[in-house]
Design a protein around this motif. Structure first.
Motif, PDB file in Angstrom:
ATOM      1  N   GLY B 274      33.539  39.139  45.969  1.00 42.35           N
ATOM      2  CA  GLY B 274      33.503  39.453  44.397  1.00 42.35           C
ATOM      3  C   GLY B 274      34.957  39.202  44.209  1.00 42.35           C
ATOM      4  O   GLY B 274      35.876  39.811  44.609  1.00 42.35           O
ATOM      5  N   LEU B 275      35.045  38.622  42.893  1.00 45.12           N
ATOM      6  CA  LEU B 275      36.508  38.447  42.423  1.00 45.12           C
ATOM      7  C   LEU B 275      36.359  39.095  41.179  1.00 45.12           C
ATOM      8  O   LEU B 275      35.490  38.933  40.311  1.00 45.12           O
ATOM      9  CB  LEU B 275      36.791  37.063  42.211  1.00 45.12           C
ATOM     10  CG  LEU B 275      37.154  36.314  43.359  1.00 45.12           C
ATOM     11  CD1 LEU B 275      37.609  34.794  43.167  1.00 45.12           C
ATOM     12  CD2 LEU B 275      37.963  36.722  44.425  1.00 45.12           C
ATOM     13  N   VAL B 276      37.741  39.726  40.843  1.00 47.90           N
ATOM     14  CA  VAL B 276      37.753  40.555  39.545  1.00 47.90           C
ATOM     15  C   VAL B 276      39.153  39.829  39.009  1.00 47.90           C
ATOM     16  O   VAL B 276      40.010  39.993  39.656  1.00 47.90           O
ATOM     17  CB  VAL B 276      38.080  41.976  39.643  1.00 47.90           C
ATOM     18  CG1 VAL B 276      38.090  42.530  38.198  1.00 47.90           C
ATOM     19  CG2 VAL B 276      36.846  42.586  40.297  1.00 47.90           C
ATOM     20  N   GLY B 277      39.034  39.311  37.818  1.00 42.29           N
ATOM     21  CA  GLY B 277      40.101  38.613  37.233  1.00 42.29           C
ATOM     22  C   GLY B 277      40.115  38.124  35.927  1.00 42.29           C
ATOM     23  O   GLY B 277      39.109  38.378  35.315  1.00 42.29           O
ATOM     24  N   VAL B 278      41.273  37.774  35.529  1.00 42.46           N
ATOM     25  CA  VAL B 278      41.487  37.089  34.205  1.00 42.46           C
ATOM     26  C   VAL B 278      42.127  35.813  34.271  1.00 42.46           C
ATOM     27  O   VAL B 278      42.756  35.289  35.227  1.00 42.46           O
ATOM     28  CB  VAL B 278      42.601  38.325  33.350  1.00 42.46           C
ATOM     29  CG1 VAL B 278      41.933  39.445  33.163  1.00 42.46           C
ATOM     30  CG2 VAL B 278      43.936  38.174  33.772  1.00 42.46           C
ATOM     31  N   SER B 279      42.105  34.981  33.253  1.00 42.57           N
ATOM     32  CA  SER B 279      42.799  33.758  33.103  1.00 42.57           C
ATOM     33  C   SER B 279      43.203  33.372  31.826  1.00 42.57           C
ATOM     34  O   SER B 279      42.510  33.842  30.840  1.00 42.57           O
ATOM     35  CB  SER B 279      41.673  32.528  33.720  1.00 42.57           C
ATOM     36  OG  SER B 279      40.456  32.530  33.146  1.00 42.57           O
ATOM     37  N   LEU B 280      43.904  32.573  31.534  1.00 42.72           N
ATOM     38  CA  LEU B 280      44.736  32.253  30.111  1.00 42.72           C
ATOM     39  C   LEU B 280      43.565  31.400  29.842  1.00 42.72           C
ATOM     40  O   LEU B 280      43.438  30.292  30.398  1.00 42.72           O
ATOM     41  CB  LEU B 280      46.027  31.702  30.325  1.00 42.72           C
ATOM     42  CG  LEU B 280      47.302  32.695  30.444  1.00 42.72           C
ATOM     43  CD1 LEU B 280      48.564  31.865  30.823  1.00 42.72           C
ATOM     44  CD2 LEU B 280      47.353  33.519  29.343  1.00 42.72           C
TER      45      LEU B 280
END
Lengths: 270, 415
Positions: B274-280
């Protein structure tokens, strides 16, 4: 042309059940444009259609259609400019009346009606000619009560009736949602054919991403009473169902991005 | 059709009973693929009870053979009936499938030729370490001088080459000039001449540029970290216990341990738990005088949060830098890692469809190139930890993969 300018509507204002159904929506549909409105339940898509149809008066904003400011027009007056097809295939027709009688009513929509015979031989022939291309064999059954037809047949006829007088605007409110898959596909194809042939301006609410991709020229996505995506032109030409699902996902993610998330992630974004 | 897996010491035997035809071909291949995903790369089909083989079935056998060959694995059919042997021989598949008529029970129990690294188990994860070049290290320099979320000026951007000799992450765009780049800058990750970047235009999937021949990709970076040097160690990891997964901070900890350093640069290819992240989602080049992108709710116009643990079962290319030395030099581009006191890390993940890696010692450049040669990347995230009580998504975690790492020296200025 249809133009909505900052249209707002709140149901049950000042009560615990208050719903801000339309939060200032604006859109412009050029003549001949076929647009689909998609969105989750409660996003305001049907409310937008009903606002245009005059099912209720909006709280603020303006609605212009074919050069008229129809914002204050009652529903029956707008009916002279607007054709509608509803989700329920039994809603747009009178079940006890024959196919021909239903159609002749729609032929006189918005016109003065006298006491003369509504149906004569010429009109009957015209009706047969117009329903033959549906390829449902209904031209031989025009004296049958419309209530004896299947949902798909009835919805196809409703569509034909709604567009008989070439309305300035055609409103389709999930008009294939209550049909079986085969009938839904037939009515969808028929919708596209009629709109293109008659060069109609049309606004369709749908839950079907496939329909939204295949049928209209433009896709408007609503969420919580606002327009969040407006896909047209070259973007519409390449849009796929997966892109619409991604757009829904973006909206959902945005809802999950609250102040507590911001507090967590901002310090980690270098 | 019944498929019964029997784990032998050196290979996995699949006892296949029934008909391998169009109805069952996909099921058969999916079963083989699932075992490959778990790292079983020597698979033998016991065909004693296989009583029918159609063209669709043969195709699934061929597919399994090719997939295993791609990861230097083995695929063989053993104990085949006369009918199966005749069908395969007449179709010309016998040579492709290495039709093995002998009973294989007497085969050696382990493949002695396979590289074995020094191993240990921690938190349910089995690690293997391969020393590549004990003296290798990475020199890490900043690229661009943009400080989030100030207005971005052309003078702060820097054009950086992203060839096979470097790894890099940051915010930038593939463009010739600032004017061209300013409305499309987004997160990027680069390794071994392959660069994925997510244009800050609200795009759903990343674009990518690859080094080809004499063409070395360049990006105009608003900010970032770029490292040049060599890899000192390779870590292979996989679950030793059912349900175990490797959190990003544990992967970083293992890289610290493998390199013996407190600052590391690393590239990893791993199956995602599972990935947890943000992106512009909006380019920092568009920040205007009156914009307040660092304030909520305006932040949501500029950045997207994953909202849930995402991309499970896919393959991620991780490019990252981490520091536990509390060195002041590295701080501006290495934000603190919430779960580890005094640690800082900056990791980007490009997401691809899953494709198994070969076992043992493997080379970063080959594996990264193979990843980009397959299906296109579907997402790119700046990984974060979400430690909110109850609602928090936690940290990104992985099931199995490879991590190439090296001690890193952080420099405060570009050379």
């Amino acid at each position: 042309m249809l133009e909505l300018n900052n249209v707002k509507k709140t149901f049950f204002p000042g009560t615990p059940n208050e719903v801000q159904a339309l939060r200032g929506i604006s859109m412009k549909l050029e003549d001949g444009c076929f647009a689909a409105i998609i969105g989750t339940n409660g996003s305001g898509k049907s409310t937008s259609l009903n606002a245009v149809a005059g099912s209720f008066m909006v709280d603020s904003g303006q609605i212009h259609l074919d050069g008229h400011d129809i914002t204050k027009w009652p529903e029956y007056r707008r009916a002279s400019l607007i054709g509608r097809v509803f989700q329920n295939p039994f809603a747009g027709t009178a079940a006890e009346m024959t196919i021909a009688e239903n159609i002749v009513l729609s032929m006189r929509r918005g016109k003065t009606r006298g006491l003369g015979l509504a149906l004569n031989r010429r009109i009957r022939e015209e009706i047969k000619e117009r329903i033959r291309p549906l390829n449902m064999g209904l031209e031989t059954r025009i004296d049958n009560p419309i209530g004896t037809l299947s949902g798909g047949q009835r919805q196809a006829l409703t569509l034909l009736m709604a567009t008989w007088l070439r309305p300035k605007l055609l409103l389709l409110d999930e008009h294939t949602a209550a049909l079986d898959p085969k009938s839904a596909a037939q009515v969808a194809v028929l919708t596209k054919e009629i709109i293109e042939r008659e060069k109609l301006t049309a606004l369709m609410v749908t839950h079907s991403m496939q329909q939204a991709v295949q049928l209209p020229h433009r896709i408007i996505m609503m969420h919580k009473g606002q327009i969040v995506e407006d896909i047209y032109g070259e973007r519409k030409a390449r849009v796929k169902v997966a892109d619409l699902m991604n757009a829904f996902d973006r909206v959902r993610r945005r809802d999950l991005f609250d102040a507590s998330v911001a507090e967590q992630v901002l310090p980690q974004f270098a | 059709m019944n498929i019964t897996p029997i784990q032998k010491k050196a290979w996995l035997e699949l006892k296949v009973e029934g008909r391998l035809d169009a109805s069952w071909a996909e099921h058969f291949f999916s079963t083989v693929a699932a075992h490959m995903r778990e790292g079983r790369h020597d698979i033998r089909v016991d065909a004693t009870e296989l009583n029918y083989l159609s063209s669709a079935g043969m195709r699934s056998l061929l597919r399994a053979h090719r997939e295993l060959a791609a990861v230097s694995g083995q695929f063989a059919i053993i104990r085949a009936s006369e009918f199966v042997i005749r069908t395969l021989s007449m179709s010309g598949f016998d040579s492709l499938l290495k039709l093995d008529l002998a009973d294989q029970d007497d085969a050696p129990e382990a493949d002695e030729s396979e590289d074995k690294g020094a191993g240990w188990t921690s938190k349910g994860i089995r690690f293997e370490k391969f020393a590549i070049d004990p003296d290798a290290r990475m020199e890490v320099r900043p690229a661009g001088r943009w400080i989030p979320w100030a207005r971005l000026d052309a003078a702060e951007c820097e054009k950086i080459p992203l060839g096979r000799d470097c790894i890099a992450i940051g915010t930038g765009a593939s463009a010739e000039s600032f004017e061209e780049a300013k409305d499309r800058m987004g997160d990027f990750a680069s390794a071994a001449g392959c660069t994925a970047w997510l244009p800050g235009t609200g795009a759903d999937s990343p674009d990518y540029i690859l080094q080809e021949g004499r063409f070395v990709p360049e990006l105009l970076a608003a900010n970032g970290l770029r490292a040049v040097g060599g890899i000192s160690s390779l870590l292979r990891f996989s679950p030793a216990e059912e349900g175990a997964s490797l959190e990003l901070s544990t992967l970083i900890e293992s890289a610290f341990a493998a390199t013996g350093a407190t600052s590391v640069a690393f590239v990893a290819i791993a199956e995602v738990d599972g990935l947890v992240g943000v992106s512009l989602t909006r380019s920092p080049g568009l920040i205007g005088e009156n914009d307040k992108p660092a304030e909520f709710p305006e932040l949501r116009e500029w950045m997207s949060f994953c909202g849930e643990r995402v991309h499970s079962g896919k393959q991620a290319l991780l490019v990252g830098f981490a520091d536990a030395s509390r060195s002041g030099l590295s701080q501006p581009l290495l934000p603190a890692l919430p779960s580890r006191n005094g640690w800082a890390a900056h990791v980007h993940a490009a997401v691809f469809p899953f494709h198994p890696l070969p076992n043992g010692e493997i080379y970063m450049s080959d594996c990264v190139a193979q990843l980009f040669a397959g299906a296109e990347p579907s997402a790119l995230l700046h990984l974060v930890e979400d430690a909110r009580p109850t609602l928090g998504l936690g940290a990104s975690s992985f099931l199995r993969g490879a991590c190439w790492c090296a001690p890193a020296t952080f420099h405060s200025e570009a050379r």
